[in-house]
Scaffold this active site. Sequence first.
Site, PDB file in Angstrom:
ATOM      1  CD  GLU A 196      -3.107   0.506   0.187  1.00 52.67           C
ATOM      2  OE1 GLU A 196      -3.557  -0.520  -0.372  1.00 52.67           O
ATOM      3  OE2 GLU A 196      -4.261   1.414   0.030  1.00 52.67           O
ATOM      4  CG  ASP A 197       1.519   2.883   3.012  1.00 47.28           C
ATOM      5  OD1 ASP A 197       0.803   3.236   2.780  1.00 47.28           O
ATOM      6  OD2 ASP A 197       1.252   2.589   4.581  1.00 47.28           O
ATOM      7  CG  ASP A 208     -19.237  -6.132  36.536  1.00 48.92           C
ATOM      8  OD1 ASP A 208     -20.204  -4.635  37.150  1.00 48.92           O
ATOM      9  OD2 ASP A 208     -19.569  -6.562  35.543  1.00 48.92           O
TER      10      ASP A 208
END
Length: 567
Positions: free
Chosen positions: A77-78, A260
Site C-alpha cells: 500500500e505505502d 462488577d
Amino acid sequence: MTLDKLTKEFKKHFPDDEVGAQVIAKAFVFAKNAHKNQKRASGENYFVHLFETAFKLASWQLDYQSISAGLLHDTIEDCGVSVQEVKDKFGEEISFLVEGVTKLGNIKYKEEEQSIESLRKMILAISKDLRVIFIKLADRLHNMKTLNHIPIQKQKRIALETAEIYAPIAYRLGMQNIAGELEDLAFPYIYPEKHRWLIGSVKESYDERMKYLKKVEPIVLTNLKKAGIVPVSLDYRAKRLYSLYKKLLRYDLNLENIYDLIALRIIVKNVEECYLALGVIHQTWPPLPGRIKDYIALPKPNGYQSLHTTVFCVDDKPTEFQIRTDEMHEQAENGSAAHWFYESKKGKDDYNQGKISAVDSKETIWTKQLKEWQNQFPGSKEFIEALKIDFFSDRIFVLTPEGKVVDLPVGSTPVDFAYYIHSNIGDSCAGAKINNKIAPLDTPLQSGDIVDILTQKNKRASENWLNFVKTHYAKRKIKYSIKKSTSTTKKTEYKIACKSRIGLIKDITTIISRNHFPVIKMETFLNDKYPFIRLVIGAENKEKAENLMLKIKKVEGVKEIGYKLID
Ligand code: MN
C-alpha cells in the site's frame, strides 16, 4: 525496537523454529528498507508501526508467517512494492497474508452504512484466513494508540470503525481483551465528553473499590486454602471503561448499581477446582440470586468460559467473583489467536512433511476451526452463522471505488455489479476496471475486488451478456433493455411488383441508403411470372414508411408497391 526483541518473543513459543526466525529477520530488514524515508503522523519512523504490529502478533503466539506478514503489511500500500515481489522473496503464504491485509485496507467505513453486520461479514469473507484478521487487529491496535496525531475529522471515522467493526470481530473471535482495548481506545474519540465525565466519576469509585477488595483478598485465600485450593493466581479485573459506559446507560448512569466495577478473579488448576472454589465463596458470603453464571457448562458463543457470581461480601457490599482455569483464562484473553497457536503446532509436522500444501493448510485450518467450534459450542448458532454464512455459501463482497460494499452471488461479473449499482449504469456499461486494471466484462469477481464501471452514452445492453451474468436482476434488466431498444425501431415490409431490369435493385437500395434506413432483409423474385421484390427495412413509423414508398415508386421499372408495418 530491535530484531532481537522480536525474535525473543517469537522463540518463547517456537523455541526450535530457526527457519521461522530467519524469515522474520529477512522481513524485518526488508520492511525497514522499504519504509526507510517514511514517517508516521506522530513524526516517528514508520517502521515503529510495523515493529509494534509484528511484536503484538508474536505475543499472541502466532506463527512466523503472521509475524513476517505483520512486518510487511504496509509495503504494498505505502511503498509501491508489488505483490509479486513479496511472493518472490517470502513465498506464497506470506504474500497471501500481506495481500489480504491490503485488501481490508480498502474498505471504508461510513456512518450511514445500513449494514454494519454485512461489513463485518465481508471482512471475514475477504480475509479467508484468520491470520489476516489477527494482523489487521494488531495493526489497528497500534493505529488507535497513535490516533491523536492524525487530523481530527479522520480520528472520529477511524474510532467509529474500530468500535463498530473491529472490536466486535475481535469479540466474536473470543479475543475479549483486544476487543475491550480497542473499544477503550476508541471511546474518547467517539464520545469525548462522556468519556471525560466517566473518567472523573469513576476514579474515586475505583480507588475505593480497590481498597475494599484488598480487605476481601486474605479472607478468600484463607478459606480456599481450608478447602485445599491454592489458586494459580488471584487478581482484580477492573471493568473496561467503554463497556462500563454501555452498562451505565442501562442503569440510569448510577455507578452504585454496578457490582462488577472491579471483580475478583480467581484462576485455579482445573474445572473441579472452579466449582469447588465457587462453593467456598458461597459458603463464606450469600450469593445474590440470579447472578450466578456458569459459562463453563454453557460457554458464551465466542467460546468464553468462566464461573461468575456476585455475593454480599464484607460489609454486605455486592461483589463479583470470576473463577476459571488457566487455559480458560488464556482463551478469554486471546481467543482464536490462542486457538490458532495450538492448531498450527499440531498441524506443523504434516506441513513440514509436505502432506499438505500451504494453500490447503490455510483452508483446512480455517474450515477445521469452524467445525471444531461448531462441535464445541453446539448451541452457539449465532456465532457460527456469523462466521460461516458468507464464507461457505455463495456470496462475494466487492467494493465501489468509494469503498461501498456490494454483496453479490459467487461468479458475478462486472455487468452484474453495474446493474446492481443502477440499471442505467448496467445499460451503458462499456468496460470495467478491476483493482485498477481493465478487465473483460465476463470476469468473475472475487471478494475484495474494487470494481469501477466505464460507461458510454447511448450504449445499449448486449444480448451476449446474457451468456455470463449471474444475477437474475441483471438478466431481467438486460432482456428488458434489449426489448425496449428493438421495439422502438419498427420495421416495414414492402412488396414491390416490377419489371426485371438491370440496375433496378441498385437504384432501389441507393434510395434506401440515401434516406438512412437500414436494410434488414431483401428477397428478389425476378424470374417469376410476375416478378417482385420483398424488402424489410427499419422505418420507425408510418409517415416515414410512406414517404419512402413514394420515392421507390418513381424508380423506373417499379409497377406497384405496398407496405405494412411489422414488429
Ligand atoms: Mn498499518
